[in-house]
Design a protein around this motif. Sequence first.
Motif, PDB file in Angstrom:
ATOM      1  N   ALA A   1       0.897  -1.153  -0.045  1.00 19.01           N
ATOM      2  CA  ALA A   1      -0.067   0.026   0.004  1.00 19.01           C
ATOM      3  C   ALA A   1       0.949   1.305  -0.113  1.00 19.01           C
ATOM      4  N   VAL A   2       1.857   1.399   0.673  1.00 19.10           N
ATOM      5  CA  VAL A   2       2.541   2.287   1.097  1.00 19.10           C
ATOM      6  C   VAL A   2       3.432   2.701  -0.250  1.00 19.10           C
ATOM      7  N   LEU A   3       3.825   1.611  -0.867  1.00 21.83           N
ATOM      8  CA  LEU A   3       4.821   1.710  -2.417  1.00 21.83           C
ATOM      9  C   LEU A   3       3.764   1.982  -3.462  1.00 21.83           C
ATOM     10  N   SER A   4       2.556   1.508  -3.519  1.00 21.18           N
ATOM     11  CA  SER A   4       1.902   1.358  -4.677  1.00 21.18           C
ATOM     12  C   SER A   4       0.536   1.785  -4.666  1.00 21.18           C
ATOM     13  N   THR A   5      -0.342   0.926  -3.870  1.00 14.06           N
ATOM     14  CA  THR A   5      -1.823   1.201  -4.100  1.00 14.06           C
ATOM     15  C   THR A   5      -2.313   2.454  -3.250  1.00 14.06           C
ATOM     16  N   ASN A   6      -1.532   3.003  -2.347  1.00  8.45           N
ATOM     17  CA  ASN A   6      -2.140   4.363  -1.758  1.00  8.45           C
ATOM     18  C   ASN A   6      -2.108   5.439  -2.894  1.00  8.45           C
ATOM     19  N   TRP A   7      -0.744   5.404  -3.481  1.00 11.29           N
ATOM     20  CA  TRP A   7      -0.809   6.611  -4.590  1.00 11.29           C
ATOM     21  C   TRP A   7      -1.779   6.125  -5.752  1.00 11.29           C
ATOM     22  N   LEU A   8      -1.703   5.035  -6.081  1.00 10.17           N
ATOM     23  CA  LEU A   8      -2.836   4.762  -7.157  1.00 10.17           C
ATOM     24  C   LEU A   8      -4.335   4.946  -6.597  1.00 10.17           C
ATOM     25  N   ARG A   9      -4.757   4.884  -5.450  1.00 10.69           N
ATOM     26  CA  ARG A   9      -6.001   5.251  -5.104  1.00 10.69           C
ATOM     27  C   ARG A   9      -6.015   6.713  -5.119  1.00 10.69           C
ATOM     28  N   PHE A  10      -5.055   7.540  -4.424  1.00  7.98           N
ATOM     29  CA  PHE A  10      -5.182   8.815  -4.660  1.00  7.98           C
ATOM     30  C   PHE A  10      -5.226   9.717  -5.965  1.00  7.98           C
ATOM     31  N   LEU A  11      -4.466   9.208  -6.742  1.00  6.16           N
ATOM     32  CA  LEU A  11      -4.280   9.520  -8.072  1.00  6.16           C
ATOM     33  C   LEU A  11      -5.727   9.406  -8.861  1.00  6.16           C
ATOM     34  N   ARG A  12      -5.964   8.124  -8.876  1.00 12.56           N
ATOM     35  CA  ARG A  12      -7.337   7.797  -9.459  1.00 12.56           C
ATOM     36  C   ARG A  12      -8.625   8.731  -8.770  1.00 12.56           C
ATOM     37  N   SER A  13      -8.606   9.105  -7.686  1.00 10.33           N
ATOM     38  CA  SER A  13      -9.556   9.870  -7.025  1.00 10.33           C
ATOM     39  C   SER A  13      -9.306  11.326  -7.204  1.00 10.33           C
ATOM     40  N   SER A  14      -8.169  11.505  -7.522  1.00 14.17           N
ATOM     41  CA  SER A  14      -7.808  13.225  -7.853  1.00 14.17           C
ATOM     42  C   SER A  14      -7.795  13.999  -9.094  1.00 14.17           C
ATOM     43  N   LEU A  15      -7.288  12.848 -10.073  1.00  9.35           N
ATOM     44  CA  LEU A  15      -7.230  13.088 -11.599  1.00  9.35           C
ATOM     45  C   LEU A  15      -8.686  13.182 -12.221  1.00  9.35           C
ATOM     46  N   PRO A  16      -8.833  14.109 -13.175  1.00  9.38           N
ATOM     47  CA  PRO A  16     -10.005  14.223 -13.690  1.00  9.38           C
ATOM     48  C   PRO A  16     -10.240  12.610 -14.678  1.00  9.38           C
ATOM     49  N   GLN A  17     -11.518  12.319 -14.833  1.00 10.97           N
ATOM     50  CA  GLN A  17     -11.654  11.032 -15.291  1.00 10.97           C
ATOM     51  C   GLN A  17     -11.606  11.184 -16.798  1.00 10.97           C
ATOM     52  N   VAL A  18     -11.132  10.458 -17.530  1.00 12.13           N
ATOM     53  CA  VAL A  18     -10.989  10.574 -19.051  1.00 12.13           C
ATOM     54  C   VAL A  18     -11.855   9.512 -19.543  1.00 12.13           C
ATOM     55  N   SER A  19     -12.504   9.913 -20.563  1.00 11.92           N
ATOM     56  CA  SER A  19     -13.471   8.782 -21.378  1.00 11.92           C
ATOM     57  C   SER A  19     -13.161   8.533 -22.568  1.00 11.92           C
TER      58      SER A  19
END
Length: 78
Positions: A60-78
Amino acid sequence: MNDHWKRHATYIASMTGWDHLGIGSDLDGGLGLEESPREINTVADLYKAGSVVPADVSEAVLSTNWLRFLRSSLPQVS
């Protein structure tokens, strides 16, 4: 990794929880190698930073926490 990093990570996690801690890198121009720990020579060595946190939260500290943060913070692209 040195004990200083371990104490720092544990302190931050005590305030935010391990789910909100992420270890990243600025090896590409931010701080640079001269400011990085001796054990981190390239981005391929970043896994070593996981040794300073409990094994059950390392991924989580090395990967999934960052992924979760980025997915929730960056605009969704369709």
